[in-house]
Write a protein that holds these residues in place. Sequence first.
Motif, PDB file in Angstrom:
ATOM      1  N   GLU A  15      37.629-119.492 -87.490  1.00  0.00           N
ATOM      2  CA  GLU A  15      38.262-119.234 -86.981  1.00  0.00           C
ATOM      3  C   GLU A  15      38.151-117.821 -86.384  1.00  0.00           C
ATOM      4  O   GLU A  15      38.407-117.420 -85.196  1.00  0.00           O
ATOM      5  CB  GLU A  15      40.123-119.147 -87.706  1.00  0.00           C
ATOM      6  CG  GLU A  15      40.443-120.367 -87.869  1.00  0.00           C
ATOM      7  CD  GLU A  15      41.784-120.733 -88.495  1.00  0.00           C
ATOM      8  OE1 GLU A  15      42.603-121.438 -88.137  1.00  0.00           O
ATOM      9  OE2 GLU A  15      41.931-119.653 -89.562  1.00  0.00           O
ATOM     10  N   CYS A  53      42.716-127.880 -92.886  1.00  0.00           N
ATOM     11  CA  CYS A  53      42.639-127.808 -91.355  1.00  0.00           C
ATOM     12  C   CYS A  53      43.962-127.949 -90.797  1.00  0.00           C
ATOM     13  O   CYS A  53      44.232-127.701 -89.805  1.00  0.00           O
ATOM     14  CB  CYS A  53      41.564-129.011 -90.778  1.00  0.00           C
ATOM     15  SG  CYS A  53      39.953-128.022 -90.904  1.00  0.00           S
ATOM     16  N   THR A  56      45.589-125.573 -88.197  1.00  0.00           N
ATOM     17  CA  THR A  56      44.963-124.591 -87.590  1.00  0.00           C
ATOM     18  C   THR A  56      44.246-125.163 -86.161  1.00  0.00           C
ATOM     19  O   THR A  56      44.516-126.128 -85.827  1.00  0.00           O
ATOM     20  CB  THR A  56      43.899-124.174 -88.637  1.00  0.00           C
ATOM     21  OG1 THR A  56      43.093-125.295 -88.650  1.00  0.00           O
ATOM     22  CG2 THR A  56      44.527-124.141 -90.039  1.00  0.00           C
TER      23      THR A  56
END
Length: 133
Positions: A15, A53, A56
Amino acid sequence: MHEMSVALAVIDQVEAAAAEAGDVTAVRSVRLQVGELAGVVPDSLAFCFELACAGTLLEGAELVTEAVPGRARCTSCAHSWAVGMPPRLTCPACGGAQTDLLAGRELRIVGVRWDDGDPAPPPPTREPISEEC
């Protein structure tokens, strides 16, 4: 479960890289090297990764793990060998106990594939094929 903390760390790093890159809309896959001596179970890591995950930028991303076998080298005779599991750290050539671990502890992100906000370029246009000879 230690694999969940590894999955969360991988997600954080991806990220951060996506934020630095800018216009990333989705992460498609993450390729990770996992050494056989790293103490990580790849199947457990994949399970934790999928759970972590959710919600996200990486939701739905594939985790691809590449196993890295453990290798050691004897400091006395310079022989190198695959250490296996459980690891054999005495030299099979001379019996020496002074060894350097060369590989097998890796836990490294080696590739990320993502989509960015730029539309895909259109396919090249071709002139129609003429049937005249």
